[in-house]
Design a protein around this motif. Structure first.
Motif, PDB file in Angstrom:
ATOM      1  N   GLU A  24       0.934  -0.773  -0.046  1.00 55.94           N
ATOM      2  CA  GLU A  24       0.230  -0.061   0.215  1.00 55.94           C
ATOM      3  C   GLU A  24       0.920   1.060   0.052  1.00 55.94           C
ATOM      4  OE1 GLU A  24      -2.293  -0.174   3.236  1.00 55.94           O
ATOM      5  OE2 GLU A  24      -3.988  -2.150   2.684  1.00 55.94           O
ATOM      6  N   VAL A  25       2.344   1.300   0.440  1.00 60.49           N
ATOM      7  CA  VAL A  25       2.971   2.270   0.625  1.00 60.49           C
ATOM      8  C   VAL A  25       3.404   2.267  -0.174  1.00 60.49           C
ATOM      9  CG1 VAL A  25       4.883   2.913   1.468  1.00 60.49           C
ATOM     10  CG2 VAL A  25       3.551   2.067   3.365  1.00 60.49           C
ATOM     11  N   VAL A  26       4.027   1.832  -1.133  1.00 58.73           N
ATOM     12  CA  VAL A  26       4.685   1.500  -2.340  1.00 58.73           C
ATOM     13  C   VAL A  26       3.318   1.939  -3.341  1.00 58.73           C
ATOM     14  CG1 VAL A  26       5.820   0.091  -4.558  1.00 58.73           C
ATOM     15  CG2 VAL A  26       6.198   0.305  -2.612  1.00 58.73           C
ATOM     16  N   LEU A  27       2.248   1.836  -3.324  1.00 59.68           N
ATOM     17  CA  LEU A  27       1.039   2.245  -4.229  1.00 59.68           C
ATOM     18  C   LEU A  27       0.637   3.790  -4.758  1.00 59.68           C
ATOM     19  CD1 LEU A  27      -1.558  -1.247  -3.866  1.00 59.68           C
ATOM     20  CD2 LEU A  27       0.350   0.130  -6.433  1.00 59.68           C
ATOM     21  N   GLU A  28       1.320   4.353  -3.116  1.00 60.34           N
ATOM     22  CA  GLU A  28       1.382   5.550  -2.467  1.00 60.34           C
ATOM     23  C   GLU A  28       1.623   6.481  -4.165  1.00 60.34           C
ATOM     24  OE1 GLU A  28       1.452   6.411   1.397  1.00 60.34           O
ATOM     25  OE2 GLU A  28      -0.399   5.768   2.020  1.00 60.34           O
ATOM     26  N   VAL A  29       2.904   6.007  -4.152  1.00 59.27           N
ATOM     27  CA  VAL A  29       3.992   6.889  -5.064  1.00 59.27           C
ATOM     28  C   VAL A  29       3.955   6.305  -6.983  1.00 59.27           C
ATOM     29  CG1 VAL A  29       5.393   7.670  -2.818  1.00 59.27           C
ATOM     30  CG2 VAL A  29       6.075   5.455  -4.353  1.00 59.27           C
ATOM     31  N   ALA A  30       3.704   5.265  -6.565  1.00 56.48           N
ATOM     32  CA  ALA A  30       3.499   4.279  -8.397  1.00 56.48           C
ATOM     33  C   ALA A  30       2.592   3.723  -8.718  1.00 56.48           C
ATOM     34  CB  ALA A  30       4.290   2.998  -7.780  1.00 56.48           C
ATOM     35  N   GLU A  31       1.921   3.822  -9.352  1.00 60.15           N
ATOM     36  CA  GLU A  31       1.083   2.474 -10.113  1.00 60.15           C
ATOM     37  C   GLU A  31       0.993   1.482  -9.840  1.00 60.15           C
ATOM     38  OE1 GLU A  31      -1.599   5.512 -12.178  1.00 60.15           O
ATOM     39  OE2 GLU A  31       0.101   6.462 -11.534  1.00 60.15           O
ATOM     40  N   PRO A  32      -0.551   0.978 -10.014  1.00 61.76           N
ATOM     41  CA  PRO A  32      -0.523   0.225  -9.802  1.00 61.76           C
ATOM     42  C   PRO A  32      -0.567  -0.782 -11.118  1.00 61.76           C
ATOM     43  CG  PRO A  32      -2.570   1.023  -9.254  1.00 61.76           C
ATOM     44  CD  PRO A  32      -1.455   2.145 -10.465  1.00 61.76           C
ATOM     45  N   GLY A  33       0.548  -0.858 -11.999  1.00 63.53           N
ATOM     46  CA  GLY A  33       0.618  -2.010 -13.225  1.00 63.53           C
ATOM     47  C   GLY A  33       2.427  -1.703 -12.717  1.00 63.53           C
ATOM     48  N   GLU A  34       3.017  -0.887 -11.852  1.00 64.05           N
ATOM     49  CA  GLU A  34       3.910  -0.550 -12.133  1.00 64.05           C
ATOM     50  C   GLU A  34       4.406  -1.559 -10.824  1.00 64.05           C
ATOM     51  OE1 GLU A  34       4.152   4.194 -13.667  1.00 64.05           O
ATOM     52  OE2 GLU A  34       5.038   3.669 -10.931  1.00 64.05           O
TER      53      GLU A  34
END
Length: 264
Positions: A24-34
């Motif tokens: 969830e933390v990563v998805l705050e700075v990246a797109e779901p497909g990344e």
């Protein structure tokens, strides 16, 4: 597979299980497909764990997302320290930065460009110091000032000139370059420059190894060449009989008249 850094120590169980929180933390700075698969968790210290996720962002092969979590002793609340995108061992990264002075090559300067020399450049010394023999007693300040005044009176003009280090650096560069003995042109030459009539001698310590080519038909015309360099335009080169051009046949005279030409 991405080679991730390994660290000693067993990761904190609570932090190691927080994979969903880390994603969830990563998805705050990246797109779901990344964001790709979870690659593992590494202990950074006591109650400090870093989670890694594969990066599938276009243009970033071999990179991975890194999320560091921590918690207080006996605490249940998890804290996010940082989230970053890092290169793996096989990642495509920019080359190491090199100062512009180290990147410059002969021919890079354009008209109007300036390339200042540092005051403490080891290649240069004050002109009045040139000629000091290391075996001689060192000159005191008064003696140096006197030499400086004599240099000014003689009109030497240059504030600085090549140091011993500068001369050695130039000699190494020239000898290893296209004007040295290891160039393809020199290796196929019939003779060396030292015996060529087009070689112009230079003065100073470099004269024992180098000269200047003055053959307008040679590739090295106007350039510094080592005495053991060479090319096919040597002043004493001669063609073998089989290498000489074939003689032209004698002229043929046309004796036909217009009337005879019509009868052919």
């Amino acid at each position: 597979m991405i080679a991730l850094p390994t660290r000693a120590g067993k990761p904190d169980a609570t932090l190691a299980k927080a994979v969903d929180l880390a994603r969830e933390v990563v998805l705050e700075v990246a797109e779901p497909g990344e964001v790709g698969d979870h690659l593992g968790a590494q202990a950074e210290g006591e109650r400090i764990v870093t989670h890694q996720f594969a990066c599938v962002r276009p243009g970033y092969p071999g990179w991975y997302w890194s999320v560091t979590l921590t918690r207080a002793k006996r605490g249940k609340d998890l804290t996010v320290n940082e989230v970053v995108l890092l290169p793996g061992d096989d990642a495509i990264v920019a080359p190491a930065w090199v100062p512009y002075k180290e990147r410059l090559q002969p021919g890079d300067l354009s008209p109007g460009d300036l390339l200042p020399v540092e005051d403490e450049d080891a290649r240069l010394v004050p002109t009045y110091l040139v000629g000091d023999d290391p075996l001689d007693p060192p000159m005191d300040a008064d003696a140096r000032a006197q030499v400086r005044r004599v240099a000014e009176d003689l009109g030497l003009g240059r504030v600085r000139t090549l140091s011993r280090e500068g001369i050695d650096m130039a000699a190494e560069r020239w000898y290893a370059g296209p004007g040295g003995p290891e160039s393809p042109l020199a290796k196929s030459a019939p003779d060396s420059c030292w015996s060529c009539g087009f070689l112009v001698r230079i003065s100073g310590s470099l004269s024992e190894t180098f000269g200047v080519c003055a053959n307008g038909n040679a590739n090295d015309d106007g350039r510094v060449v080592s005495l053991d360099h060479g090319c096919g335009a040597h002043s004493e080169v001669k063609l073998a009989r089989k290498q000489q051009p074939l003689p032209m046949p004698e002229h043929v005279f046309d004796t036909l008249t217009d009337d005879e030409y019509e009868l052919i």
